[in-house]
Scaffold this active site. Structure first.
Site, PDB file in Angstrom:
ATOM      1  N   GLU A 255       0.806  -1.229  -0.099  1.00  0.00           N
ATOM      2  CA  GLU A 255       0.109   0.094  -0.106  1.00  0.00           C
ATOM      3  C   GLU A 255       0.928   1.108  -0.026  1.00  0.00           C
ATOM      4  OE1 GLU A 255      -3.199   0.323  -0.558  1.00  0.00           O
ATOM      5  OE2 GLU A 255      -3.815  -1.811  -0.446  1.00  0.00           O
TER       6      GLU A 255
ATOM      7  N   TYR B 116      -6.828   5.696   4.906  1.00  0.00           N
ATOM      8  CA  TYR B 116      -6.876   4.833   3.551  1.00  0.00           C
ATOM      9  C   TYR B 116      -5.838   3.400   4.133  1.00  0.00           C
ATOM     10  CZ  TYR B 116      -5.437   2.462  -0.432  1.00  0.00           C
ATOM     11  OH  TYR B 116      -5.413   1.333  -1.142  1.00  0.00           O
TER      12      TYR B 116
ATOM     13  N   ASP C  44      -9.548   5.792  -1.385  1.00  0.00           N
ATOM     14  CA  ASP C  44      -8.571   6.523  -1.914  1.00  0.00           C
ATOM     15  C   ASP C  44      -8.950   7.280  -3.229  1.00  0.00           C
ATOM     16  OD1 ASP C  44      -9.087   4.509  -3.732  1.00  0.00           O
ATOM     17  OD2 ASP C  44      -7.026   3.906  -4.204  1.00  0.00           O
TER      18      ASP C  44
ATOM     19  N   CYS D 267     -18.460   1.899 -18.963  1.00  0.00           N
ATOM     20  CA  CYS D 267     -19.689   1.442 -18.354  1.00  0.00           C
ATOM     21  C   CYS D 267     -20.478   0.142 -18.783  1.00  0.00           C
ATOM     22  CB  CYS D 267     -20.756   2.789 -18.657  1.00  0.00           C
ATOM     23  SG  CYS D 267     -19.839   4.160 -17.780  1.00  0.00           S
TER      24      CYS D 267
HETATM   25 FE1  SF4 Z   1     -18.008   3.781 -13.390  1.00  0.00          FE
HETATM   26 FE2  SF4 Z   1     -19.598   3.548 -15.505  1.00  0.00          FE
HETATM   27 FE3  SF4 Z   1     -19.454   1.702 -13.672  1.00  0.00          FE
HETATM   28 FE4  SF4 Z   1     -20.796   3.888 -13.337  1.00  0.00          FE
HETATM   29  S1  SF4 Z   1     -21.350   2.413 -14.804  1.00  0.00           S
HETATM   30  S2  SF4 Z   1     -19.433   2.793 -11.829  1.00  0.00           S
HETATM   31  S3  SF4 Z   1     -19.723   5.248 -14.234  1.00  0.00           S
HETATM   32  S4  SF4 Z   1     -17.881   2.438 -14.786  1.00  0.00           S
END
Ligand code: SF4
Length: 344
Positions: free
Chosen positions: A34, A117, A135, A196
């Site tokens: 860490e 942390y 973090d 995402c």
């Molecule tokens: Fe991050 Fe996208 Fe997952 Fe939301 S959906 S936690 S913005 S990667």
């Protein structure tokens, strides 16, 4: 909540990178990893971790080591105060805790160089204490997940994020939960262009649902960066040169060549000749300047020039040693100087 943790942890079990300090509950190894990884990216930090573990397989070895040896191993990571704290903390654990890390967050926080942390990371991973490790990665992920549009560098925002995550971690293996959140931030919910579509928790993500993932996190203050000008004097007296141990500042304990800091710009040749005389050297021959080297730290930008010259006398300064130039790399130096010595 249970479903969120379940999805996150299942993803982590399959996707996590194989790193040498994972799959251990040895607090020493977790602490070391860490502290090192706070300095750098994982690919750059891993060789440092391996070097430290090989040289100091147990905390007693680290406690007994010479500070210079630690600084030498740390060379290139920056923030040298952390290396010195590493050493001091190892000594405290050996002397006051019978070589065993405290097994809870509150006690860990009392150790030098161990902030909230790191204490939470060790407490959760090594001792399964239910405490969230926050973090920069985790702040970013949380600000997107919970659509937090307040600056994440404000203590009140961190407090909000901590209390929400503290509810989510309940019931999960806390060490794995913390590591999974960090891994998500490093691999999927990256600072730019978060992935995402591949995110295991996208169905819970309010930032994604609102199309705001690229606008978060929000931060207030940017650190003001100061410009400094460093003129280094590299003497050569029959193959020997003078280096000085720093006794203050971020580079305490490291060596440097005699340094003249100038205002507004680097010194020119006439000014350097005067400075060399003022520093008590003998007559000067073959004075040459290196190309200007730019070096960026968190709070300052440095422009440096290394002036090499042969001389007939070195007036040894306080905290200075005179060594063979061929031995320079045996001593710990800041990265700026290592690059110069290695001719990078
Ligand atoms: Fe991050 Fe996208 Fe997952 Fe939301 S959906 S936690 S913005 S990667």
């Amino acid at each position: 909540m249970v479903d969120f943790s379940h999805k996150l942890l299942s993803w982590y079990e399959n996707a996590k990178r194989s790193l040498p300090w994972r799959n251990t509950s040895d607090a020493y190894k977790i602490w070391l990893s860490e502290i090192i990884m706070q300095q750098t990216r994982i690919d750059q930090g891993t060789p440092y971790y391996l070097k430290f573990i090989k040289t100091f397989p147990r905390i007693n070895y680290l406690a007994k080591a010479d500070e210079q040896q630690i600084l030498k191993l740390w060379e290139g990571l920056g923030y040298y105060s952390r290396a010195r704290n590493l050493h001091k903390t190892a000594q405290i654990i050996v002397d006051q805790y019978d070589s065993k890390f405290p097994n809870n967050y509150k006690e860990l926080l009392k150790l030098k160089g161990v902030g909230p942390y790191t204490a939470a990371a060790i407490a959760s991973i090594a001792f399964n204490e239910s405490v969230v490790a926050i973090d920069g990665n985790v702040l970013r992920v949380a600000s997107r997940l919970f659509l937090i549009e307040e600056p994440v560098d404000k203590p009140s925002t961190v407090k909000t994020i901590r209390s929400v995550l503290q509810k989510l971690i309940k019931g999960a293996n806390s060490g794995t939960f913390n590591q999974a959140m960090m891994e998500l931030g490093a691999m999927i919910c990256t600072p730019k262009n978060p992935k995402c579509d591949s995110c295991p928790v996208s169905v819970y993500c309010l930032g994604f649902a609102g199309g705001k993932q690229n606008k978060l996190p929000i931060k207030v203050g940017k650190v003001k960066v100061k410009q400094e000008y460093f003129n280094y004097l590299i003497s050569d007296l029959n193959g020997k040169t003078e280096i000085i141990k720093r006794i203050s500042g971020i580079w305490t304990g490291l060596y440097q060549f005699p340094l003249i800091i100038s205002n507004d710009r680097l010194l020119n040749q006439i000014e350097i000749e005067t400075s060399i005389k003022d520093n008590g050297y003998g007559s000067i021959n073959n004075l040459t300047a290196s190309p200007i080297i730019k070096h960026v730290l968190t709070h300052k930008k440095i422009e440096a020039c290394f002036w090499s010259f042969e001389t007939t006398f070195i007036n040894q300064k306080k905290d200075a040693i005179i060594i063979e130039k061929s031995d320079l790399l045996e001593y710990p130096f800041p990265q700026l100087l290592v690059n110069f010595i290695k001719g990078k």
